[in-house]
Scaffold this motif. Sequence first.
Motif, PDB file in Angstrom:
ATOM      1  N   ARG A  84       0.835  -1.203   0.000  1.00 45.68           N
ATOM      2  CA  ARG A  84       0.000   0.000   0.000  1.00 45.68           C
ATOM      3  C   ARG A  84       0.873   1.258   0.000  1.00 45.68           C
ATOM      4  NH1 ARG A  84      -3.965   0.936   5.111  1.00 45.68           N
ATOM      5  NH2 ARG A  84      -5.657   0.846   3.641  1.00 45.68           N
ATOM      6  N   GLU A  85       1.930   1.258   0.806  1.00 39.95           N
ATOM      7  CA  GLU A  85       2.823   2.423   0.838  1.00 39.95           C
ATOM      8  C   GLU A  85       3.472   2.642  -0.525  1.00 39.95           C
ATOM      9  OE1 GLU A  85       4.184   2.173   5.551  1.00 39.95           O
ATOM     10  OE2 GLU A  85       5.520   1.424   4.001  1.00 39.95           O
ATOM     11  N   ILE A  87       2.515   1.493  -3.625  1.00 36.94           N
ATOM     12  CA  ILE A  87       1.607   1.840  -4.731  1.00 36.94           C
ATOM     13  C   ILE A  87       1.016   3.236  -4.532  1.00 36.94           C
ATOM     14  CG2 ILE A  87      -0.480   1.158  -5.992  1.00 36.94           C
ATOM     15  CD1 ILE A  87       1.688  -0.797  -6.513  1.00 36.94           C
ATOM     16  N   THR A  88       0.786   3.640  -3.275  1.00 35.86           N
ATOM     17  CA  THR A  88       0.261   4.993  -3.036  1.00 35.86           C
ATOM     18  C   THR A  88       1.198   6.044  -3.619  1.00 35.86           C
ATOM     19  OG1 THR A  88      -0.855   4.312  -1.017  1.00 35.86           O
ATOM     20  CG2 THR A  88      -0.413   6.647  -1.248  1.00 35.86           C
ATOM     21  N   THR A  90       3.434   5.522  -6.018  1.00 37.39           N
ATOM     22  CA  THR A  90       3.742   5.290  -7.420  1.00 37.39           C
ATOM     23  C   THR A  90       2.560   5.691  -8.288  1.00 37.39           C
ATOM     24  OG1 THR A  90       4.933   3.346  -6.672  1.00 37.39           O
ATOM     25  CG2 THR A  90       4.586   3.526  -9.026  1.00 37.39           C
ATOM     26  N   PRO A  91       2.777   6.579  -9.255  1.00 35.45           N
ATOM     27  CA  PRO A  91       1.641   6.966 -10.092  1.00 35.45           C
ATOM     28  C   PRO A  91       1.138   5.780 -10.923  1.00 35.45           C
ATOM     29  CG  PRO A  91       3.575   8.366 -10.482  1.00 35.45           C
ATOM     30  CD  PRO A  91       4.023   7.221  -9.649  1.00 35.45           C
ATOM     31  N   THR A  92      -0.150   5.486 -10.823  1.00 36.38           N
ATOM     32  CA  THR A  92      -0.752   4.467 -11.686  1.00 36.38           C
ATOM     33  C   THR A  92      -1.915   5.122 -12.426  1.00 36.38           C
ATOM     34  OG1 THR A  92      -2.180   3.780  -9.869  1.00 36.38           O
ATOM     35  CG2 THR A  92      -0.181   2.513 -10.198  1.00 36.38           C
ATOM     36  N   ARG A  94      -5.883   5.189 -14.147  1.00 39.93           N
ATOM     37  CA  ARG A  94      -7.248   4.762 -13.867  1.00 39.93           C
ATOM     38  C   ARG A  94      -7.473   3.327 -14.372  1.00 39.93           C
ATOM     39  NH1 ARG A  94     -11.483   3.081 -13.459  1.00 39.93           N
ATOM     40  NH2 ARG A  94     -13.559   4.019 -13.514  1.00 39.93           N
ATOM     41  N   HIS A  97      -6.880   0.134 -12.123  1.00 44.52           N
ATOM     42  CA  HIS A  97      -7.652  -0.056 -10.896  1.00 44.52           C
ATOM     43  C   HIS A  97      -7.921  -1.530 -10.582  1.00 44.52           C
ATOM     44  CE1 HIS A  97     -10.210   1.350  -7.645  1.00 44.52           C
ATOM     45  NE2 HIS A  97     -11.029   0.384  -7.965  1.00 44.52           N
ATOM     46  N   LEU A 100      -4.863  -3.617  -9.794  1.00 42.98           N
ATOM     47  CA  LEU A 100      -4.413  -3.394  -8.417  1.00 42.98           C
ATOM     48  C   LEU A 100      -5.289  -4.145  -7.420  1.00 42.98           C
ATOM     49  CD1 LEU A 100      -3.523   0.399  -8.554  1.00 42.98           C
ATOM     50  CD2 LEU A 100      -1.954  -1.509  -8.247  1.00 42.98           C
TER      51      LEU A 100
ATOM     52  N   ARG B 159      -8.231   7.342  -6.792  1.00 40.08           N
ATOM     53  CA  ARG B 159      -7.512   6.100  -7.079  1.00 40.08           C
ATOM     54  C   ARG B 159      -8.083   4.958  -6.243  1.00 40.08           C
ATOM     55  NH1 ARG B 159      -1.412   6.759  -6.058  1.00 40.08           N
ATOM     56  NH2 ARG B 159      -1.226   4.894  -7.350  1.00 40.08           N
ATOM     57  N   ILE B 172      -3.432   4.738   0.414  1.00 36.66           N
ATOM     58  CA  ILE B 172      -3.516   5.622   1.571  1.00 36.66           C
ATOM     59  C   ILE B 172      -4.119   6.961   1.164  1.00 36.66           C
ATOM     60  CG2 ILE B 172      -2.231   6.773   3.413  1.00 36.66           C
ATOM     61  CD1 ILE B 172      -0.086   4.552   2.992  1.00 36.66           C
TER      62      ILE B 172
END
Lengths: 315, 207
Positions: A84-85, A87-88, A90-92, A94, A97, A100, B159, B172
Amino acid sequence: MNVTWDHEILLLLGGILALLVVASVTGWWLAQRLRSETGRAVIANFNARTKSWWIMTAVFVAAMATGGIGSVLLFALLSFVALRELITLTPTHRADHRTLFWAFFVFLPVQYLLVYDGWYGLFAIFIPVYAFLFIPARSALAGDTQDFLARTAKIQWGLMIAVYCVSHAPALLMLEIPGYAHENAKLLLFLVVVVQLSDVLQYVFGKTLGRRRIVPSVSPNKTWEGTIGGIAGASLVGALLWWSTPFGFWAALAIALTINLAGFAGGLCLSAIKRDLGVKDFGTLIEGHGGVLDRIDSLCFAAPLFFHITRYFYT
Amino acid sequence: MNTATLAATLLVGLTRLITGVRAQWIDRTPPVPGIQRVYFANHASHLDTLVIWSSLPPPLRRQTSPVAAMDYWNRPGPRRWLAVSVLHAILIERGTGGARESLRHLIAALDEGRSLILFPEGSRGDGEHIGELRAGLYHIARERPDVELTPVFLENLSRILPKGEYLPVPLIATTRFGRPIRLEPNEERQVFLERARQTLLALGGRA
């Protein structure tokens, strides 16, 4: 997966307890004595770290006390928070979704179920083969081709570091080592103690003796003096703990040295990712340390090596 | 503890688990309860209301009501129970037709001592841009000038649960609470609304 408590494990835990007491007393004593502004800031951070170590140790020991299931759950939770830390930050897109969603709620739990089940054959390839092929396929179905390769790589790399690598630590409990049945908890303890002690000693040596930086553009805190001192010290401690493992003294030294070098590489790579993303820490969960991923960066690289060395030579 | 309070506690826990929400107050500590506020925020996700509500400290949360759309929430069954009994939401008609009536409801709630959570864009955006703000915020500012208008920027919600998706990804979220703004004497409606919008953009580092 059965874990028993013998006098050796109690001795190891007693050692950790003694270390924490020494750190707390030293920190308290230095906080009384130091007057300079920078000195006080360093000690305040040191004391925050020590306090967090008490909590982390308590959680880790409580998880171990519940036997295999507790440790597997704890590391699964660590993987979840670490992923979670990562991917938050890291720009992904839409379009990622649902990919992920699979990463968090399917691949992560299945990987840890495989650990608990002790199904080595699938555990070893589940993420690098099946998840790695599924991820680009799912993202392609979503139809967005912009930055496709980079987006795929980010999710794959996130799963690799935060889930696959970390899961090798509790996987130590599934190894069947002749003459060491039900004693595997000590292996997990050995790995965590040696790697984390290496981090602590690198920090202590770095703060006291550190002069020449190794790669200033990646990690301003890593110095030759701190790194060599920390790795040598932790490797020596690892060797001196040989009696709690299936290894002999010299083997324990070589293995501890190997995992410490891997841990150093892990810290360096995750620092490079942080610099690339433009952040100082991965999170704020652990006071004085940053995020979970900041704390387990060395473990990510050390755990798979330790697992495979042990599995190849001792089972 | 009755069912509604229990449900509220569970809901806050669940929201924190899924979104790991961190509240950041511009002056580092949350302000004292007692003062009435309208929290106005950018809107990108169905989770927005819950996330703001969950990141308020309990004493502030107890005095705060989200403002929600009547057409979505006022359906018999768990939805209405959740909105009315658990969140103490104020349900209003969307669109311009019921604007006057809606405003009356909001003013009445403020006069009862409630604070409000409001999404002045009206509907959910893509998370990248902030649309034009509707006039409700201006009317509240004019009718009840003592109420603090606190901007809240929601980060990452688009997101976590974007428009059109029904399964969340547990990244987060951050709720950033800014300094309150107020309506200046003789300030035109459009000027004020644009200023409020710019405050949100600046809070999100997008100005």
